[in-house]
Write a protein that holds these residues in place. Structure first.
Motif, PDB file in Angstrom:
ATOM      1  N   UNK A  99      54.858 -50.224  73.443  1.00 57.92           N
ATOM      2  CA  UNK A  99      55.058 -48.960  74.163  1.00 57.92           C
ATOM      3  C   UNK A  99      56.084 -49.131  75.274  1.00 57.92           C
ATOM      4  N   UNK A 100      55.993 -50.227  76.012  1.00 57.99           N
ATOM      5  CA  UNK A 100      56.995 -50.484  77.046  1.00 57.99           C
ATOM      6  C   UNK A 100      58.384 -50.638  76.432  1.00 57.99           C
ATOM      7  N   UNK A 101      58.422 -51.241  75.234  1.00 61.06           N
ATOM      8  CA  UNK A 101      59.697 -51.366  74.541  1.00 61.06           C
ATOM      9  C   UNK A 101      60.269 -50.010  74.173  1.00 61.06           C
ATOM     10  N   UNK A 102      59.412 -49.095  73.707  1.00 60.45           N
ATOM     11  CA  UNK A 102      59.852 -47.746  73.342  1.00 60.45           C
ATOM     12  C   UNK A 102      60.359 -46.994  74.571  1.00 60.45           C
ATOM     13  N   UNK A 103      59.610 -47.097  75.672  1.00 63.42           N
ATOM     14  CA  UNK A 103      60.019 -46.424  76.911  1.00 63.42           C
ATOM     15  C   UNK A 103      61.363 -46.968  77.386  1.00 63.42           C
ATOM     16  N   UNK A 104      61.512 -48.275  77.344  1.00 56.84           N
ATOM     17  CA  UNK A 104      62.763 -48.895  77.772  1.00 56.84           C
ATOM     18  C   UNK A 104      63.934 -48.444  76.891  1.00 56.84           C
ATOM     19  N   UNK A 105      63.700 -48.370  75.583  1.00 57.82           N
ATOM     20  CA  UNK A 105      64.756 -47.977  74.663  1.00 57.82           C
ATOM     21  C   UNK A 105      65.171 -46.525  74.892  1.00 57.82           C
ATOM     22  N   UNK A 106      64.175 -45.655  75.090  1.00 59.91           N
ATOM     23  CA  UNK A 106      64.491 -44.239  75.355  1.00 59.91           C
ATOM     24  C   UNK A 106      65.286 -44.100  76.648  1.00 59.91           C
ATOM     25  N   UNK A 107      64.863 -44.829  77.656  1.00 56.68           N
ATOM     26  CA  UNK A 107      65.562 -44.764  78.937  1.00 56.68           C
ATOM     27  C   UNK A 107      66.993 -45.283  78.802  1.00 56.68           C
ATOM     28  N   UNK A 108      67.171 -46.350  78.035  1.00 53.83           N
ATOM     29  CA  UNK A 108      68.501 -46.918  77.838  1.00 53.83           C
ATOM     30  C   UNK A 108      69.422 -45.928  77.129  1.00 53.83           C
ATOM     31  N   UNK A 109      68.853 -45.236  76.108  1.00 52.54           N
ATOM     32  CA  UNK A 109      69.649 -44.260  75.370  1.00 52.54           C
ATOM     33  C   UNK A 109      70.099 -43.110  76.277  1.00 52.54           C
ATOM     34  N   UNK A 110      69.210 -42.669  77.158  1.00 58.97           N
ATOM     35  CA  UNK A 110      69.569 -41.595  78.087  1.00 58.97           C
ATOM     36  C   UNK A 110      70.658 -42.038  79.050  1.00 58.97           C
ATOM     37  N   UNK A 111      70.508 -43.250  79.566  1.00 61.15           N
ATOM     38  CA  UNK A 111      71.485 -43.763  80.527  1.00 61.15           C
ATOM     39  C   UNK A 111      72.857 -43.975  79.888  1.00 61.15           C
ATOM     40  N   UNK A 112      72.841 -44.266  78.591  1.00 56.34           N
ATOM     41  CA  UNK A 112      74.117 -44.491  77.909  1.00 56.34           C
ATOM     42  C   UNK A 112      74.796 -43.182  77.511  1.00 56.34           C
ATOM     43  N   UNK A 113      74.136 -42.048  77.813  1.00 57.04           N
ATOM     44  CA  UNK A 113      74.712 -40.747  77.494  1.00 57.04           C
ATOM     45  C   UNK A 113      74.398 -40.262  76.096  1.00 57.04           C
ATOM     46  N   UNK A 114      73.467 -40.926  75.430  1.00 55.05           N
ATOM     47  CA  UNK A 114      73.099 -40.538  74.071  1.00 55.05           C
ATOM     48  C   UNK A 114      72.332 -39.227  74.097  1.00 55.05           C
ATOM     49  N   UNK A 115      72.679 -38.313  73.201  1.00 52.15           N
ATOM     50  CA  UNK A 115      71.981 -37.038  73.085  1.00 52.15           C
ATOM     51  C   UNK A 115      70.682 -37.256  72.312  1.00 52.15           C
ATOM     52  N   UNK A 116      69.542 -37.063  72.970  1.00 51.74           N
ATOM     53  CA  UNK A 116      68.254 -37.267  72.311  1.00 51.74           C
ATOM     54  C   UNK A 116      67.855 -36.020  71.538  1.00 51.74           C
ATOM     55  N   UNK A 117      67.205 -36.232  70.399  1.00 53.44           N
ATOM     56  CA  UNK A 117      66.653 -35.121  69.621  1.00 53.44           C
ATOM     57  C   UNK A 117      65.304 -34.720  70.222  1.00 53.44           C
ATOM     58  N   UNK A 118      64.752 -33.613  69.732  1.00 53.45           N
ATOM     59  CA  UNK A 118      63.427 -33.175  70.193  1.00 53.45           C
ATOM     60  C   UNK A 118      62.388 -34.245  69.888  1.00 53.45           C
ATOM     61  N   UNK A 119      62.510 -34.882  68.726  1.00 59.61           N
ATOM     62  CA  UNK A 119      61.565 -35.929  68.363  1.00 59.61           C
ATOM     63  C   UNK A 119      61.682 -37.128  69.300  1.00 59.61           C
ATOM     64  N   UNK A 120      62.903 -37.498  69.682  1.00 61.00           N
ATOM     65  CA  UNK A 120      63.085 -38.630  70.596  1.00 61.00           C
ATOM     66  C   UNK A 120      62.467 -38.319  71.959  1.00 61.00           C
ATOM     67  N   UNK A 121      62.644 -37.098  72.451  1.00 65.09           N
ATOM     68  CA  UNK A 121      62.000 -36.694  73.704  1.00 65.09           C
ATOM     69  C   UNK A 121      60.472 -36.779  73.572  1.00 65.09           C
ATOM     70  N   UNK A 122      59.981 -36.350  72.405  1.00 66.82           N
ATOM     71  CA  UNK A 122      58.534 -36.403  72.179  1.00 66.82           C
ATOM     72  C   UNK A 122      58.027 -37.843  72.180  1.00 66.82           C
ATOM     73  N   UNK A 123      58.777 -38.742  71.536  1.00 72.22           N
ATOM     74  CA  UNK A 123      58.390 -40.155  71.494  1.00 72.22           C
ATOM     75  C   UNK A 123      58.374 -40.732  72.900  1.00 72.22           C
ATOM     76  N   UNK A 124      59.378 -40.408  73.701  1.00 71.82           N
ATOM     77  CA  UNK A 124      59.450 -40.879  75.085  1.00 71.82           C
ATOM     78  C   UNK A 124      58.211 -40.419  75.854  1.00 71.82           C
ATOM     79  N   UNK A 125      57.889 -39.134  75.756  1.00 74.23           N
ATOM     80  CA  UNK A 125      56.749 -38.577  76.479  1.00 74.23           C
ATOM     81  C   UNK A 125      55.431 -39.167  75.980  1.00 74.23           C
ATOM     82  N   UNK A 126      55.294 -39.285  74.667  1.00 72.09           N
ATOM     83  CA  UNK A 126      54.039 -39.780  74.104  1.00 72.09           C
ATOM     84  C   UNK A 126      53.798 -41.239  74.459  1.00 72.09           C
TER      85      UNK A 126
END
Length: 469
Positions: free
Chosen positions: A73-100
């Motif tokens: 879970x920490x790995x998933x949170x870190x990956x989502x955060x990294x994608x956001x910081x890199x300017x990657x456009x997240x999908x609705x599912x990616x936002x959901x995964x981050x929140x969950x």
């Protein structure tokens, strides 16, 4: 069809590190370069150049195999955060995964908090985070809210936020149901109900337009195995949890005062679900019945307090009670729902409890009947292995015996009262006739003696008056 690629991927790493085969942890905060003790293996048709596809695979791998550990879970949170910081456009599912992932981490934070209670507080925790469960839940709500600003009709985001509002309510009311804590949950409950309604509306529209969910899978760019479309069962489970949270709040009158519509809403939501799937309505009827019982509970408390103040009064002398009427109404509604369930099973003790409670509000004859039915349910529950209710059965039987004794005493007293009333109404029993004030018959000789005695007493009283002068 492409061959299956087996990737051994460190937690939370970007594809550049994946290609180099480095192993590191994805712990939250400053532990990005720390060496990882284990690797996560998943088998799927994932493009190693597609970061979002890898995120989806990592999430489904967690759901399949790693639910008992927070590391992934920490790995998933870190990956989502990294994608956001890199300017990657997240999908609705990616936002959901981050929140969950943040929501699920709250469970491990709670466990960690309990473990640290008996340890040195200066030591850092295993995961390097001192965040509380509430911190994770608030962060999860914020991530879902951010995603909904971009995807306002995402049922995934609506449900994960709704689920998190419920989790916050459960967390705050876990150890105490004080009015102050209940008041702090009012916004959570109201927001959760709004998210549920919107998610239900979206799901209805999606099923009308795309019953199999093919367009959603194509848009997300993942396979059907990796993404399971939201089902009615998932929505139903959310409603059951929300109903249970509302039952907890019923110990306080704040909800009724500030959000009176919420009770009507939860009742109607149950009925809509029952109407949608009448062949599988037992779960919802059970939940609705329990909700009605919880609704009756505070009225029962008030009525019991009233009885304590009128403990010496007869039933016929007790004034009408609004609390009694309301409790009876909700208990009757609960039993009506339970009666529509084919097999009660583990619900048998609950039905027995409802009948005992209603019996305590009923006439002696109705109480006896409801007690007998409750005893039958408890015996059946014991025989079917849903618990041992021998003591409860004996207590109810003893109450029945005591009630019978009280009924006999009351009946004897009523007979005496009726006899006295009949004698008072009989003209032959006039006090000037042949009966004295106690109703005993006297003859003429006794009457003459009584007159002489009265006269003698009168003469003595006059002599006393003369002496006093």
């Amino acid at each position: 069809m492409s061959a299956t690629i087996r990737n051994k991927r460190p937690q939370g790493l970007s594809k550049s590190k994946l290609r180099k085969g480095e192993n590191s942890t994805a712990k939250k905060g400053k532990t990005e370069n720390k060496q990882l003790e284990e690797t996560i293996e998943f088998a799927t048709d994932v493009d190693p150049e597609d970061e979002l596809a890898q995120l989806y695979a990592l999430y489904t791998t967690y759901l399949d195999s790693y639910l008992d550990s927070p590391k992934l879970l920490y790995g998933i949170v870190h990956e989502c955060d990294r994608l956001l910081r890199s300017g990657k456009q997240l999908t609705a599912l990616a936002h959901k995964i981050f929140s969950d992932a943040l929501r699920r981490l709250s469970l491990f934070a709670e466990t960690k908090k309990k473990k640290k209670h008996n340890k040195d507080k200066t030591k850092s925790s295993e995961d390097g985070s001192d965040d509380s469960p509430e911190d994770f839940l608030n962060a999860a709500i914020q991530r879902a809210t951010d995603g909904l600003e971009e995807f306002p009709c995402s049922i995934d985001l609506l449900l994960v936020r709704c689920d998190t509002y419920i989790a916050l309510t459960e967390l705050r009311l876990k150890d105490s149901r004080s009015s102050k804590l209940v008041e702090s949950c009012l916004d959570y409950i109201q927001n959760a109900s709004k998210d549920y309604d919107q998610a239900r509306s979206v799901l209805e529209d999606e099923h009308k337009k795309d019953p199999k969910g093919k367009s959603k899978q194509k848009q997300a760019n993942v396979t059907a195995k990796e993404l399971i479309p939201v089902s009615w069962d998932e929505l139903r489970d959310i409603l059951l949890r929300l109903s249970k949270a509302l039952e907890i709040t019923l110990e306080s009158d704040l909800i009724a005062e500030q959000l009176p519509h919420i009770y009507t809403w939860i009742e109607n939501a149950h009925k809509k679900e029952i109407e949608r799937d009448p062949e599988n309505d037992s779960i919802m009827r059970s939940s609705l019945g329990k909700f009605y019982m919880a609704k009756a509970s505070p009225y029962l408390v008030v009525y019991e307090e009233q009885l304590e103040r009128l403990s010496d009064a007869f039933d016929a002398d007790r004034p009408p009670s609004k609390a009694k009427d309301e409790a009876s109404k909700y208990l009757t509604a609960a039993l009506d729902e339970f009666a529509k369930i084919d097999t009660l099973g583990a619900l048998l003790p609950v039905v027995a409890e409802a009948k005992v409670s209603l019996g305590n509000l009923s006439s002696a004859e109705m109480q006896e009947q409801l007690y007998k039915e409750a005893i039958g349910h408890l015996r059946e529950a014991t025989e079917e292995g849903f618990g041992d209710y021998t003591e409860e059965i004996e207590e109810l039987q003893n109450n029945e015996d005591e009630d019978e004794d009280e009924d006999e005493e009351r009946e004897d007293e009523q007979k005496i009262r009726r006899k006295v009333d009949e004698e008072d109404d009989d003209p032959d029993n006039d006090i000037d006739g042949d009966f004295d004030f106690e109703g005993h018959e006297i003859d003429e000789e006794d009457e003459e003696d009584l007159r002489q005695l009265t006269a003698a007493l009168y003469d003595d009283s006059e002599d006393d008056d003369d002496d006093s002068e």
